[in-house]
Design a protein around this motif. Structure first.
Motif, PDB file in Angstrom:
ATOM      1  N   GLY A 156      -6.372   8.804   0.806  1.00 33.90           N
ATOM      2  CA  GLY A 156      -5.302   8.446   1.722  1.00 33.90           C
ATOM      3  C   GLY A 156      -3.940   8.666   1.109  1.00 33.90           C
ATOM      4  N   GLU A 157      -2.935   8.561   1.952  1.00 31.96           N
ATOM      5  CA  GLU A 157      -1.575   8.809   1.500  1.00 31.96           C
ATOM      6  C   GLU A 157      -0.825   7.532   1.159  1.00 31.96           C
ATOM      7  N   ASP A 158      -1.296   6.376   1.645  1.00 30.39           N
ATOM      8  CA  ASP A 158      -0.586   5.125   1.439  1.00 30.39           C
ATOM      9  C   ASP A 158      -0.989   4.495   0.112  1.00 30.39           C
ATOM     10  N   ARG A 159      -0.688   5.176  -0.951  1.00 27.87           N
ATOM     11  CA  ARG A 159      -0.965   4.664  -2.292  1.00 27.87           C
ATOM     12  C   ARG A 159       0.333   4.704  -3.091  1.00 27.87           C
ATOM     13  N   ALA A 160       0.382   3.869  -4.093  1.00 28.32           N
ATOM     14  CA  ALA A 160       1.594   3.803  -4.910  1.00 28.32           C
ATOM     15  C   ALA A 160       1.217   3.366  -6.316  1.00 28.32           C
ATOM     16  N   LEU A 161       2.133   3.542  -7.219  1.00 30.43           N
ATOM     17  CA  LEU A 161       1.973   3.119  -8.605  1.00 30.43           C
ATOM     18  C   LEU A 161       2.845   1.895  -8.850  1.00 30.43           C
ATOM     19  N   THR A 162       2.339   0.976  -9.643  1.00 30.67           N
ATOM     20  CA  THR A 162       3.012  -0.308  -9.824  1.00 30.67           C
ATOM     21  C   THR A 162       4.102  -0.219 -10.891  1.00 30.67           C
ATOM     22  N   GLN A 163       4.791  -1.356 -11.064  1.00 33.71           N
ATOM     23  CA  GLN A 163       5.811  -1.433 -12.098  1.00 33.71           C
ATOM     24  C   GLN A 163       5.217  -1.226 -13.491  1.00 33.71           C
ATOM     25  N   ALA A 164       3.994  -1.675 -13.690  1.00 37.71           N
ATOM     26  CA  ALA A 164       3.356  -1.538 -15.003  1.00 37.71           C
ATOM     27  C   ALA A 164       3.251  -0.075 -15.410  1.00 37.71           C
TER      28      ALA A 164
END
Length: 694
Positions: A156-164
């Motif tokens: 899917g496209e609704d993924r992200a990377l966190t602050q960590a």
């Protein structure tokens, strides 16, 4: 045949002479002039280890942040779906393990560097551990970042990377940079440009400890608010960062009574630690850094001035010592006048170099501030694209944050923007402090002086007449672009002589200085008493020696009061001539003078060619020097009172040893003569007894 009564004193005197020569060599090593060594090696030997010791703990703190949270999230569909309420995706076990290993290795590298700086671990052992450890940590984190970006993609496209994830990028970059800096430091040490040890001052070590304390305090506070407020740990880090730096963005605030109550002591403690860190940075950059770069600037200005004078007619001869009456008549000056010309020219060079150095420092720090502003705005503009910030809006946010205004109308919400802000703000606040300090030496000082002068001309007239004020204004403005500030008024002061009233102590004497002055005063009285008694005995030699010691001690007491003055004391030519005469050199005697060299380079592994005023009694060992040369006491980083005090102390010590040796030799000679007389008397008595017996 050798006299057994004098053999031991002669050997002892020879030993003392060797010790004095060794002390003179030690003076040379301690006083090695900064302008003879390239500035880059000073950065490699001092600045780079200091940067590594400061940014190493910061990188480790970012590694802790990278380990505290999963690296990937899924952003929910629908309205209101954003990174703030995304769903965590659990990281693989191997990613956590490698991340933890990277942190442990980095902590070991940090510990090795600190132990080496504390001289608990040898340079040859600590530096390989530090450099290799940081490189390994950097490589491991870079590998994890690449893997998380391309190898662990979610459907899917609704993924992200966190602050960590972004903290891991920051940590990897810092590890690599400081490891590269330390590699340069080790290279310079093994090439012999400086010793294989860190000669960091207490303030430099204190800065590293204060940085570690601040990072621990910030992360510890974040852990507390993580538990009390129920925030994510990295959001709590973002909150503690802009709270302790007094930016006060306000996007995250405590809502519980416990969290609000804890803010009172937490904010005060953090601001105190931050103030200590900023104060240490200001002290090191503005004092040590300015002094080091100022020495280089004086040397460059000196070289340009000498080259210019050697091309001009009539000026070249003024650089050559006058050794005959014909040369003196041709130049229209004596050797002392020529030396005074050199001295005043050197003061002019110092003034021009100091003024230029202040403006250069403002230009450099101001440029760094502008780079942080524009580059930071660009990063925030890209990071907050979901908020549709314009670049001008990002500039506005960066500016209000950089000046710690923090209106809160623009705030970071993205996972990439918050870590970027934490790192950026930790760099921005000290940089702003340095800019303001440099403005105080240049722009603010000029505005303040102009305001004072305008006040004297208009609504706040002073005691001096208007014509005199105008003349002083013109002189002050011209001095900023010409001669050294303050040198004109000091040049009118007469040299100090015995019996002159002591000047008040403007340097703020502490207890140790008072105790030293008291002891020196007692010794001074003893020497004066001995001189009086010698005069009564008509012993002119002893009287002159005691008066000489009295003058040395008295000048030591006066110079002792000049230590620590702000700005540092600068002596007139007459004062310098008096000091040098006490040290055994005469400004009228051209035998110890030479033509100023233009280019002076110190070869690797050799002691720099510096001034040693306290020369040996032998004329053949007296070193020739010029006020415009590399051996001049006006060159280098040491303040003039420190230089004079050290040389006068050495001269007094040598004279007292000499007197002690003479007294002991005199007693030995008296004892030997007494024994000979007793033996002769005994032989006469034996002869008389034998005659009577016959």
């Amino acid at each position: 045949m050798n006299d057994p009564g004098l053999d031991e004193p002669i050997q002892q005197h020879s030993k003392n002479v060797e010790e004095e020569r060794k002390k003179e060599v030690d003076f040379q090593k301690e006083d090695e002039q900064a302008f003879l060594d390239p500035s880059r090696w000073w950065f490699a030997s001092t600045a780079f280890p200091l940067l590594a010791g400061t940014f190493g703990p910061m990188a480790s703190a970012f590694s802790v942040c990278a380990l505290s949270q999963n690296w990937r999230v899924i952003v929910p569909d629908g309205p209101g779906g954003n990174e703030a309420n995304a769903i965590d995706v659990k990281d693989p076990g191997w990613l956590l393990a490698v991340n933890a290993i990277s942190l442990v290795i980095a902590l070991i590298a940090n510990l090795a560097l600190l132990l080496n700086m504390a001289r608990r671990l040898p340079f040859s052992i600590a530096q390989p551990i530090t450099i290799v450890g940081w490189f390994i940590s950097s490589v491991l984190l870079i590998a994890l970042v690449v893997t998380a970006t391309y190898g662990l993609e979610l459907p899917g496209e609704d993924r992200a990377l966190t602050q960590a994830f972004y903290y891991a990028i920051l940590a990897a970059g810092l590890y690599f940079i400081i490891a590269a800096l330390m590699s340069v430091t080790v290279y310079g040490a093994y090439k012999g440009h400086y010793p294989q040890e860190f000669k960091l001052t207490m303030s430099q070590r204190t800065l590293m400890l204060q940085t570690i304390s601040f990072m621990v305090y910030m992360l510890g506070g974040a852990a507390v608010y993580y538990r009390v407020e129920g925030w994510k740990f990295l959001d709590a880090v973002y909150f503690t960062n802009y709270t302790l730096l007094t930016v006060g963005i306000g996007s995250i605030t405590p809502v519980t009574h416990t969290g609000q109550a804890l803010l009172f002591p937490f904010a005060i403690g953090g601001i105190v630690i931050l103030g200590l860190v900023v104060g240490s940075i200001r002290s090191l950059v503005l004092e040590r850094g300015k002094k080091k770069l100022g020495s280089r600037m004086v040397e460059k200005k000196r070289v340009r001035m000498l080259k210019k004078m050697r091309k001009e007619e009539g000026q070249h001869q003024k650089l050559v010592p006058i050794d005959n009456a014909e040369q003196a008549q041709q130049l229209g000056m004596t050797e002392r006048d020529r030396r005074k010309f050199e001295f005043e020219l050197m003061r002019q060079i110092q003034g021009q170099a100091t003024s230029r150095q202040k403006w250069n420092a403002l230009l450099i720090s101001g440029s760094a501030w502008m780079v942080l502003w524009f580059v930071g705005a660009f990063v925030f503009w890209k990071a907050e694209h979901q908020q549709e910030w314009s670049y001008f809006g990002a500039l506005y946010f960066a500016y209000t944050s950089l000046l710690t205004i923090g209106y809160g109308d623009f705030t970071n919400f993205s996972n990439s923007g918050k870590p970027a802000f934490v790192f950026w703000s930790l760099l921005a606040v000290p940089t702003l402090t340095i800019v303001i300090s440099n403005m105080g030496d240049t722009v603010v000082k000029g505005i303040r002086d102009l305001t004072d002068y305008l006040g004297e001309f208009t609504i706040l007239p002073g005691e001096s007449p208007t014509r005199q004020n105008a003349k002083r204004l013109v002189t002050s403005v011209s001095s900023r672009f010409g001669k050294d500030q303050g040198s004109e008024e000091m040049m009118d002061q007469p040299p100090r002589i015995v019996g002159e009233k002591e000047k008040p102590d403007r340097g703020g004497s502490h207890r140790e200085k008072l105790a030293t002055d008291r002891i020196a005063g007692e010794v001074e009285k003893e020497e004066l008493k001995d001189a009086t008694e010698a005069a009564k005995r008509d012993d002119e030699v002893a009287k002159d020696a005691y008066e000489y010691h009295y003058q040395l001690i008295r000048e030591l007491r006066i110079v002792l009061k000049h230590l620590g003055e702000t700005p540092p004391r600068r002596y007139t030519y007459e004062e310098w001539a008096w000091f040098l005469k006490l040290m055994g050199e005469d400004e009228d005697d051209q035998s110890s003078h030479r033509k100023a060299p233009i280019n002076v380079r110190s070869k690797k592994g050799q002691v720099a060619d510096i001034q040693q005023a306290a020369s040996d009694a032998s004329e053949q060992q007296r070193r020739q020097w010029s006020w415009l040369g590399n051996r001049s006491p006006l060159m280098g980083e040491e303040d003039e009172p420190d230089w004079v005090l050290e040389r006068l102390s050495f001269t007094l010590e040598k004279e007292l040893k000499k007197r002690h040796e003479e007294e002991r030799n005199s007693k030995g000679q008296t004892g030997s003569d007494g024994k000979k007389a007793a033996g002769s008397s005994g032989s006469s008595k034996d002869a008389e007894t034998a005659g009577e017996a016959r």
